[in-house]
Design a protein around this motif. Structure first.
Motif, PDB file in Angstrom:
ATOM      1  N   TYR A 232       0.839  -1.206   0.000  1.00 48.97           N
ATOM      2  CA  TYR A 232       0.000   0.000   0.000  1.00 48.97           C
ATOM      3  C   TYR A 232       0.872   1.254   0.000  1.00 48.97           C
ATOM      4  N   ALA A 233       0.625   2.140  -0.968  1.00 45.72           N
ATOM      5  CA  ALA A 233       1.472   3.334  -1.063  1.00 45.72           C
ATOM      6  C   ALA A 233       0.649   4.613  -1.078  1.00 45.72           C
ATOM      7  N   GLY A 234      -0.597   4.524  -0.581  1.00 45.69           N
ATOM      8  CA  GLY A 234      -1.436   5.719  -0.634  1.00 45.69           C
ATOM      9  C   GLY A 234      -1.986   5.878  -2.022  1.00 45.69           C
ATOM     10  N   ASP A 235      -1.365   6.754  -2.797  1.00 44.54           N
ATOM     11  CA  ASP A 235      -1.722   6.907  -4.213  1.00 44.54           C
ATOM     12  C   ASP A 235      -3.203   7.100  -4.453  1.00 44.54           C
ATOM     13  N   GLU A 236      -3.854   7.907  -3.631  1.00 43.49           N
ATOM     14  CA  GLU A 236      -5.253   8.230  -3.914  1.00 43.49           C
ATOM     15  C   GLU A 236      -6.151   6.992  -3.880  1.00 43.49           C
ATOM     16  N   ALA A 237      -5.746   5.996  -3.122  1.00 43.29           N
ATOM     17  CA  ALA A 237      -6.513   4.752  -3.113  1.00 43.29           C
ATOM     18  C   ALA A 237      -7.699   4.855  -2.155  1.00 43.29           C
ATOM     19  N   CYS A 238      -8.691   3.969  -2.391  1.00 44.09           N
ATOM     20  CA  CYS A 238      -9.798   3.845  -1.439  1.00 44.09           C
ATOM     21  C   CYS A 238      -9.402   2.769  -0.421  1.00 44.09           C
ATOM     22  N   VAL A 239      -9.684   3.018   0.856  1.00 43.94           N
ATOM     23  CA  VAL A 239      -9.303   2.059   1.897  1.00 43.94           C
ATOM     24  C   VAL A 239     -10.516   1.692   2.755  1.00 43.94           C
ATOM     25  N   VAL A 240     -10.689   0.386   2.987  1.00 42.67           N
ATOM     26  CA  VAL A 240     -11.656  -0.076   3.987  1.00 42.67           C
ATOM     27  C   VAL A 240     -10.825  -0.356   5.239  1.00 42.67           C
ATOM     28  N   GLY A 241     -11.037   0.434   6.283  1.00 43.33           N
ATOM     29  CA  GLY A 241     -10.159   0.317   7.452  1.00 43.33           C
ATOM     30  C   GLY A 241     -10.862   0.668   8.742  1.00 43.33           C
ATOM     31  N   TYR A 242     -10.110   1.266   9.677  1.00 41.48           N
ATOM     32  CA  TYR A 242     -10.616   1.490  11.036  1.00 41.48           C
ATOM     33  C   TYR A 242     -10.438   2.957  11.429  1.00 41.48           C
ATOM     34  N   SER A 243     -11.374   3.456  12.229  1.00 33.71           N
ATOM     35  CA  SER A 243     -11.393   4.887  12.539  1.00 33.71           C
ATOM     36  C   SER A 243     -10.195   5.323  13.375  1.00 33.71           C
ATOM     37  N   ASP A 244      -9.528   4.375  14.061  1.00 29.24           N
ATOM     38  CA  ASP A 244      -8.388   4.747  14.904  1.00 29.24           C
ATOM     39  C   ASP A 244      -7.041   4.485  14.217  1.00 29.24           C
ATOM     40  N   ARG A 245      -7.045   4.225  12.900  1.00 32.79           N
ATOM     41  CA  ARG A 245      -5.778   4.043  12.179  1.00 32.79           C
ATOM     42  C   ARG A 245      -5.652   5.093  11.082  1.00 32.79           C
ATOM     43  N   LYS A 246      -4.404   5.383  10.743  1.00 32.64           N
ATOM     44  CA  LYS A 246      -4.155   6.402   9.713  1.00 32.64           C
ATOM     45  C   LYS A 246      -3.822   5.717   8.388  1.00 32.64           C
ATOM     46  N   TYR A 247      -4.345   6.249   7.299  1.00 34.79           N
ATOM     47  CA  TYR A 247      -4.059   5.706   5.963  1.00 34.79           C
ATOM     48  C   TYR A 247      -3.608   6.872   5.093  1.00 34.79           C
ATOM     49  N   HIS A 248      -2.297   7.097   5.092  1.00 36.14           N
ATOM     50  CA  HIS A 248      -1.765   8.274   4.400  1.00 36.14           C
ATOM     51  C   HIS A 248      -2.043   8.198   2.909  1.00 36.14           C
ATOM     52  N   GLY A 249      -2.490   9.283   2.363  1.00 35.24           N
ATOM     53  CA  GLY A 249      -2.661   9.380   0.911  1.00 35.24           C
ATOM     54  C   GLY A 249      -3.944   8.775   0.382  1.00 35.24           C
ATOM     55  N   ALA A 250      -4.787   8.225   1.258  1.00 38.43           N
ATOM     56  CA  ALA A 250      -6.015   7.590   0.772  1.00 38.43           C
ATOM     57  C   ALA A 250      -6.969   8.646   0.216  1.00 38.43           C
ATOM     58  N   ARG A 279     -21.097   3.308  -4.355  1.00 37.13           N
ATOM     59  CA  ARG A 279     -20.283   4.484  -4.737  1.00 37.13           C
ATOM     60  C   ARG A 279     -19.473   4.243  -6.004  1.00 37.13           C
ATOM     61  N   LYS A 280     -19.675   3.067  -6.605  1.00 35.27           N
ATOM     62  CA  LYS A 280     -18.992   2.691  -7.852  1.00 35.27           C
ATOM     63  C   LYS A 280     -17.472   2.733  -7.714  1.00 35.27           C
ATOM     64  N   VAL A 281     -16.980   2.350  -6.538  1.00 36.34           N
ATOM     65  CA  VAL A 281     -15.527   2.261  -6.340  1.00 36.34           C
ATOM     66  C   VAL A 281     -15.034   1.027  -7.103  1.00 36.34           C
ATOM     67  N   LYS A 282     -13.984   1.192  -7.889  1.00 38.23           N
ATOM     68  CA  LYS A 282     -13.508   0.090  -8.743  1.00 38.23           C
ATOM     69  C   LYS A 282     -12.540  -0.826  -7.991  1.00 38.23           C
ATOM     70  N   CYS A 283     -11.749  -0.218  -7.079  1.00 39.74           N
ATOM     71  CA  CYS A 283     -10.710  -0.995  -6.413  1.00 39.74           C
ATOM     72  C   CYS A 283     -10.458  -0.401  -5.021  1.00 39.74           C
ATOM     73  N   ALA A 284     -10.310  -1.261  -4.008  1.00 39.38           N
ATOM     74  CA  ALA A 284     -10.056  -0.749  -2.650  1.00 39.38           C
ATOM     75  C   ALA A 284      -9.100  -1.671  -1.902  1.00 39.38           C
ATOM     76  N   TRP A 285      -8.292  -1.049  -1.031  1.00 42.16           N
ATOM     77  CA  TRP A 285      -7.433  -1.827  -0.139  1.00 42.16           C
ATOM     78  C   TRP A 285      -8.244  -2.158   1.111  1.00 42.16           C
ATOM     79  N   VAL A 286      -8.067  -3.377   1.619  1.00 35.75           N
ATOM     80  CA  VAL A 286      -8.790  -3.753   2.835  1.00 35.75           C
ATOM     81  C   VAL A 286      -7.782  -4.029   3.939  1.00 35.75           C
TER      82      VAL A 286
END
Ligand code: TXA
Ligand code: MG
Length: 309
Positions: A232-250, A279-286
């Motif tokens: 995972y490198a950020g890169d404007e990606a969509c992330v399915v994650g947790y409210s207490d974690r940071k996802y830089h660049g998402a 939301r018609k998201v094509k690809c997401a990191w989980v």
């Protein structure tokens, strides 16, 4: 189309299929001895014929009408967990539950749910077969709107609100030589089961699954999901994650809740996977980085399977 328990019961007695709420996920129900209804369930869901259905009972006494004998530990298990999200697989000799509902297996899966509306319906209609109320392979349904998403607005559904747990029942399998084993992780944790019975080690992934359903594609939205964060490198990606974690660049973060709150994560899981498609998201990191115990085990299992799409 929302229908009352009375209307649902009438439809079921006529051999029709209706969607019903449970404390885990919504189910697509038919009377257990109505072959037409059972075939209709497989057809509606596009469910492979080799994937058997769970029979739902409205009281513990009905089990004796469906199976000839109960495995050791059964009384203790149902005293501790029924009504509730535990399914037990019983070996059988006679086909009281039709072959097609059992996918021809010499066993039947039974559970007594705790949702009050489902219990009222079971009291009126007798035992019901019900798989989860989603198209085969898709995320399960945890509210009436999800059922309508998959089966259309005209499809009859008893609206029981948002499912309290949001994860399917835990399935336990008993074998003469192997003892009790978890066939599917779910809303009852291995730790709480171990307080009642002794559990044999969890099966190795490569072994033939104890539940035929485990070998099929599952819980997946149309959106391509990527598990793990090594690349995972950020890169404007969509992330399915947790409210207490940071996802830089998402570009957008769909939070399942705090990582310390498995109950919250479970209850939001399927709605979040469905939201990706809405939301018609094509690809997401989980973010599947969860501890390997308690309620987290079932959540990690669903997330990983959802990523195999
Ligand atoms: O919480 C739940 O269990 C929900 C609600 C609606 O009760 N139901 C549910 O059903 O998750 P379904 O059909 O989505 O999953 C049932 C699983 C499948 O993996 C199936 O293969 C397995 O149970 N199963 C059913 N009967 C079985 C049997 N006789 N032996 C082994 N596995 C069985
Ligand atoms: Mg299912």
């Amino acid at each position: 189309m929302k229908i009352s328990i009375n209307e649902a019961s009438k439809k079921l007695l006529q051999g029709e299929v209706v969607a019903v709420p449970t404390e885990t996920v919504y189910g697509l129900a038919a009377r257990f001895e109505h072959l037409d209804g059972i075939y209709k369930i497989f057809q509606l869901k596009k469910r492979p014929q080799d994937n058997p259905l769970i029979v739902h009972v409205g009281n513990k006494g009905q089990v004796g009408e469906l199976v000839e004998s109960c495995p050791p530990g059964y009384e203790d298990l149902i005293a501790a967990f029924w009504p509730g999200p535990l399914t037990l697989i019983f070996p059988i000799a006679k086909a009281i539950v039709p072959d097609v509902a059992r996918a021809g297996l010499p066993s039947v899966a039974i559970r007594m749910p705790s949702h009050p509306q489902m219990l009222a319906l079971l009291a009126a209609s007798g035992p019901l077969v019900a798989p989860s109320a989603n198209l085969s392979g898709r995320p399960s349904a945890t509210c009436a709107a999800h059922v309508e998403e998959d089966f259309g607005h005209e499809f009859p559904v008893v609206d029981g609100g948002i499912c309290r747990m949001g994860l399917e029942s835990t399935i336990l399998h008993w074998e003469e030589n192997g003892g009790w084993r978890i066939a599917r992780h779910g809303a009852v944790s291995a730790e709480s089961l171990s307080q009642i019975i002794s559990l044999s080690p969890v099966m190795i992934e490569k072994e033939k699954p104890l539940c035929p359903g485990q070998k099929h594609r599952h819980y997946s939205p149309k959106c391509t999901l990527i598990a793990g964060f090594e690349e995972y490198a950020g890169d404007e990606a969509c992330v399915v994650g947790y409210s207490d974690r940071k996802y830089h660049g998402a570009s957008q973060i769909l939070a399942l809740g705090a990582s310390s709150r498995p109950d919250e994560i479970a209850s939001k899981l399927y709605a979040t996977l469905r939201l990706l498609d809405a939301r018609k998201v094509k690809c997401a990191w989980v973010d599947c980085r969860l501890p390997p115990f308690d309620a987290y085990q079932a959540i990690a299992d669903r997330l990983k399977r959802a990523c195999q799409n």
